[in-house]
Design an enzyme around this catalytic site. Structure first.
Site, PDB file in Angstrom:
ATOM      1  N   LYS A  80       0.784  -1.221  -0.042  1.00 52.50           N
ATOM      2  CA  LYS A  80      -0.111  -0.069   0.152  1.00 52.50           C
ATOM      3  C   LYS A  80       0.833   1.130   0.016  1.00 52.50           C
ATOM      4  O   LYS A  80       0.371   2.515   0.173  1.00 52.50           O
ATOM      5  CB  LYS A  80      -0.996   0.268   1.090  1.00 52.50           C
ATOM      6  CG  LYS A  80      -1.869  -1.344   1.283  1.00 52.50           C
ATOM      7  CD  LYS A  80      -2.783  -1.044   2.497  1.00 52.50           C
ATOM      8  CE  LYS A  80      -3.531  -2.129   2.786  1.00 52.50           C
ATOM      9  NZ  LYS A  80      -4.231  -1.932   4.398  1.00 52.50           N
ATOM     10  N   HIS A 129      24.824 -10.100   2.910  1.00 52.86           N
ATOM     11  CA  HIS A 129      24.119 -11.064   3.824  1.00 52.86           C
ATOM     12  C   HIS A 129      24.848 -11.614   4.717  1.00 52.86           C
ATOM     13  O   HIS A 129      25.526 -12.753   4.595  1.00 52.86           O
ATOM     14  CB  HIS A 129      23.822 -12.186   2.294  1.00 52.86           C
ATOM     15  CG  HIS A 129      22.636 -13.053   2.722  1.00 52.86           C
ATOM     16  ND1 HIS A 129      22.143 -13.264   4.001  1.00 52.86           N
ATOM     17  CD2 HIS A 129      22.013 -13.976   1.964  1.00 52.86           C
ATOM     18  CE1 HIS A 129      21.321 -14.345   3.858  1.00 52.86           C
ATOM     19  NE2 HIS A 129      21.372 -14.784   2.669  1.00 52.86           N
TER      20      HIS A 129
HETATM   21  C1  NCD Z   1      21.574 -16.195  -1.496  1.00 53.39           C
HETATM   22  C2  NCD Z   1      20.863 -14.991  -1.342  1.00 53.39           C
HETATM   23  O1  NCD Z   1      19.573 -14.823  -0.974  1.00 53.39           O
HETATM   24  O2  NCD Z   1      21.572 -14.018  -1.489  1.00 53.39           O
HETATM   25  N1  NCD Z   1      20.743 -17.336  -0.891  1.00 53.39           N
HETATM   26  C3  NCD Z   1      20.561 -17.691   0.600  1.00 53.39           C
HETATM   27  O3  NCD Z   1      20.203 -16.818   1.439  1.00 53.39           O
HETATM   28  N2  NCD Z   1      21.131 -18.793   0.966  1.00 53.39           N
HETATM   29  C4  NCD Z   1      22.192 -16.666  -2.589  1.00 53.39           C
HETATM   30  C5  NCD Z   1      21.188 -16.697  -3.778  1.00 53.39           C
HETATM   31  O4  NCD Z   1      20.104 -16.280  -3.871  1.00 53.39           O
HETATM   32  O5  NCD Z   1      21.858 -16.913  -4.785  1.00 53.39           O
END
Ligand code: NCD
Length: 307
Positions: A80, A129
């Protein structure tokens, strides 16, 4: 309020501590079964995920806690037009800790600045990540016994692959490592990552397009998927998607104790014929991810005075 947005938000001593707790959870899971009783984790995932979301949720359940979940942006108020900041403020009223994945780089940082509970970045666009890196580090420690003196090959989409960026930043803090960056020209590690993780610290690295010629040098081979969702046009993706396919044939000159890693999901990068090879570690990474996320949730909730 302490959040974890980047792997560098954790010191190497803290990472050692998390690995110690994760190993203790593996050995004595019952000791942790009530550690987060009556606490709630919110998982806010605005991008697809299997492992990361389910491992966060399994982690919280195994600590005796509960989970609130938004599994797709289209089912929440983000659809939204609600801002990430407002969503984070709102969810802080219901949950004790948040794990968030978002397609925009920096979204988790914005959430952390508005939330009144700890935020864990579960992937922000093509940026970083950190909890995948925690899974990778526990795997490397258990397989190799050390984080030093390793020749680490990273192969595939090194431009958009956020797990690669976080792993480079993490491993460049330990002595004696050398990196071999294997990718098509268009998918090289971004210069800002190279500058921060490698150049500033004088860490040796080479860049190549040829996986087989460097195979004999490697202690670790970290394969990655070409990140289709970050491409501007499908033609480029189709041209690059099968740049590297690891087959048993290509491992003929590899070290006997090579660790073959992949954050998963795998598309075509590793032939299933390699899954039974004792050097294949990618499903171990999946298991290790849950334990490291348990250790991280415990650490952040303790620091926030919630347990
Ligand atoms: C990874 C991501 O999301 O970056 N996946 C994960 O979390 N294991 C790798 C990917 O998506 O290629």
């Amino acid at each position: 309020m302490r959040s974890v947005i980047d792997i560098l938000d954790l010191s190497t001593a803290e990472i050692d501590g998390l690995i110690g707790v994760a190993n203790d959870i593996i050995a004595n899971p019952d000791d942790y079964a009530d550690a987060c009783r009556r606490k709630k984790l919110a998982t806010l995932f605005f991008e697809p995920s299997t492992r990361t979301r389910l491992s966060f949720e399994a982690a919280m359940y195994e600590l005796g806690g509960n989970v609130l979940s938004v599994a797709g942006g289209s089912t929440s108020s983000a659809a939204k037009g609600e801002s990430v900041a407002d969503t984070a403020k709102t969810v802080s009223c219901y949950a004790d800790i948040i794990a968030m994945r978002h397609p925009k780089e920096g979204a988790a940082l914005v959430a952390a600045q508005s939330a009144s509970v700890p935020v864990i970045n579960a992937g922000d666009g093509g940026h970083c990540h950190p909890t995948q890196t925690l899974a990778d580090l526990l795997t490397i420690r258990r397989e190799k016994g050390r984080f030093t003196g390793l020749t680490v090959g990273l192969c595939g989409d090194l431009k958009f692959g956020r797990t690669v960026h976080s792993l480079l930043n993490a491993l460049s803090r330990y002595g004696g490592n050398r990196f071999v960056l294997i990718s098509p020209e268009e998918l090289k590690v971004p210069s800002y990552v190279k500058a921060d993780a490698l150049k500033k610290k004088g860490i040796p690295y080479t860049q190549t397009t040829d996986l087989e010629s460097v195979m004999p040098e490697l202690d670790i081979l970290y394969m990655t998927r070409v990140q289709r969702e970050r491409f501007f046009n499908e033609e480029d993706y189709l041209r690059l998607k099968d740049s590297y396919i690891l087959t048993p044939q290509k491992l003929i000159n590899a070290k006997k104790d090579l660790a073959i890693m992949h954050p998963l999901p795998r598309v075509n990068e590793i032939s299933v014929a390699i899954d039974g090879d004792p050097r294949a570690c990618y499903f171990k990474q999946v298991r290790n991810g849950k334990y490291m996320r348990m250790a991280l949730i415990l650490m952040l909730l303790k620091e926030a005075g919630k347990i």
